[in-house]
Design a protein around this motif. Structure first.
Motif, PDB file in Angstrom:
ATOM      1  N   MET A  63      14.868 -20.116  61.305  1.00 14.99           N
ATOM      2  CA  MET A  63      14.991 -20.557  62.691  1.00 14.99           C
ATOM      3  C   MET A  63      13.603 -20.641  63.355  1.00 14.99           C
ATOM      4  O   MET A  63      13.302 -21.601  64.072  1.00 14.99           O
ATOM      5  CB  MET A  63      15.897 -19.587  63.463  1.00 14.99           C
ATOM      6  CG  MET A  63      16.291 -20.060  64.830  1.00 14.99           C
ATOM      7  SD  MET A  63      17.619 -19.094  65.568  1.00 14.99           S
ATOM      8  CE  MET A  63      16.798 -17.560  65.915  1.00 14.99           C
ATOM      9  N   LEU A  64      12.758 -19.669  63.079  1.00 17.82           N
ATOM     10  CA  LEU A  64      11.404 -19.670  63.643  1.00 17.82           C
ATOM     11  C   LEU A  64      10.577 -20.839  63.105  1.00 17.82           C
ATOM     12  O   LEU A  64       9.825 -21.475  63.853  1.00 17.82           O
ATOM     13  CB  LEU A  64      10.707 -18.341  63.346  1.00 17.82           C
ATOM     14  CG  LEU A  64      11.311 -17.098  64.009  1.00 17.82           C
ATOM     15  CD1 LEU A  64      10.629 -15.846  63.501  1.00 17.82           C
ATOM     16  CD2 LEU A  64      11.263 -17.183  65.511  1.00 17.82           C
ATOM     17  N   GLU A  65      10.721 -21.126  61.816  1.00 15.04           N
ATOM     18  CA  GLU A  65       9.986 -22.248  61.223  1.00 15.04           C
ATOM     19  C   GLU A  65      10.432 -23.577  61.829  1.00 15.04           C
ATOM     20  O   GLU A  65       9.596 -24.448  62.110  1.00 15.04           O
ATOM     21  CB  GLU A  65      10.188 -22.261  59.705  1.00 15.04           C
ATOM     22  CG  GLU A  65       9.440 -21.155  58.991  1.00 15.04           C
ATOM     23  CD  GLU A  65       9.788 -21.045  57.514  1.00 15.04           C
ATOM     24  OE1 GLU A  65      10.458 -21.950  56.963  1.00 15.04           O
ATOM     25  OE2 GLU A  65       9.380 -20.036  56.902  1.00 15.04           O
ATOM     26  N   GLU A  66      11.727 -23.745  62.032  1.00 13.51           N
ATOM     27  CA  GLU A  66      12.234 -24.980  62.644  1.00 13.51           C
ATOM     28  C   GLU A  66      11.731 -25.135  64.071  1.00 13.51           C
ATOM     29  O   GLU A  66      11.358 -26.225  64.509  1.00 13.51           O
ATOM     30  CB  GLU A  66      13.766 -25.022  62.609  1.00 13.51           C
ATOM     31  CG  GLU A  66      14.345 -25.260  61.237  1.00 13.51           C
ATOM     32  CD  GLU A  66      13.892 -26.580  60.625  1.00 13.51           C
ATOM     33  OE1 GLU A  66      13.930 -27.623  61.321  1.00 13.51           O
ATOM     34  OE2 GLU A  66      13.467 -26.571  59.455  1.00 13.51           O
ATOM     35  N   LYS A  67      11.714 -24.035  64.808  1.00 13.57           N
ATOM     36  CA  LYS A  67      11.228 -24.079  66.199  1.00 13.57           C
ATOM     37  C   LYS A  67       9.735 -24.406  66.216  1.00 13.57           C
ATOM     38  O   LYS A  67       9.280 -25.169  67.068  1.00 13.57           O
ATOM     39  CB  LYS A  67      11.507 -22.742  66.898  1.00 13.57           C
ATOM     40  CG  LYS A  67      11.073 -22.679  68.348  1.00 13.57           C
ATOM     41  CD  LYS A  67      11.621 -23.790  69.197  1.00 13.57           C
ATOM     42  CE  LYS A  67      13.036 -23.599  69.593  1.00 13.57           C
ATOM     43  NZ  LYS A  67      13.483 -24.638  70.555  1.00 13.57           N
TER      44      LYS A  67
END
Length: 168
Positions: free
Chosen positions: A146-150
């Motif tokens: 989720m952090l990488e996508e954000k």
């Protein structure tokens, strides 16, 4: 009494958000047994915030939940999200700073909320810094993904630097 209240709270949680009628019935029973239960108040706030989009009413439930149990680790994340939806950025910032001090809270989730706040304020550099900090406190593949996508999304939003070609 607590066992019965917990039974109804868990039924409400199990039914949220797909079977709202059953969720609200169970939640009302749980609150009738203990009107100061922070988890039940938080879930009621989530119903108003996430489903009904009535952020002012949701805020009242979240505030009451926080007043009744200031150390509850479940309430701040959802309260912050509600404040962000309602564009109450100053309140959200204060709550984020407070929530990061609560022992046992998922700091990665709260720092992710801080990222969302920075993103909404178009402070992309700070958003990326918050993501980096959240990564330090991430202990699951789901959160890291989720952090990488954000991070990708925020980088795409950042203004592109123009390069000036030198004329020889």
């Amino acid at each position: 009494m607590t066992l019965i209240k917990n039974k109804y709270y868990f039924e409400a949680l199990d039914n949220f958000p797909h079977y709202l009628s059953d969720c609200l019935d169970s939640l009302n029973y749980a609150l009738s047994y203990d009107p100061e239960d922070a988890d039940s108040l938080c879930l009621m706030g989530r119903v108003y915030s996430e489903v009904l989009k009535d952020y002012e009413t949701a805020k009242k439930y979240f505030e009451e939940a926080m007043q009744n149990d200031v150390t509850n680790v479940n309430t701040p994340k959802y309260y912050i999200e509600c404040l962000l939806y309602n564009e109450d950025y100053e309140e959200a910032d204060k709550l984020i700073e407070f929530a990061l001090q609560i022992k046992g809270i998922d700091k990665a989730e709260i720092l992710y909320c801080k990222t969302l706040l920075s993103e909404r304020k178009e402070e992309y550099k700070y958003a990326l810094e918050n993501l980096k900090e959240a990564r330090r406190f991430s202990y699951s593949r789901t959160m890291l993904d989720m952090l990488e996508e954000k991070e990708k999304l925020i980088k795409n939003k950042m203004p592109k630097r123009r390069t000036v070609k030198k004329v020889e």
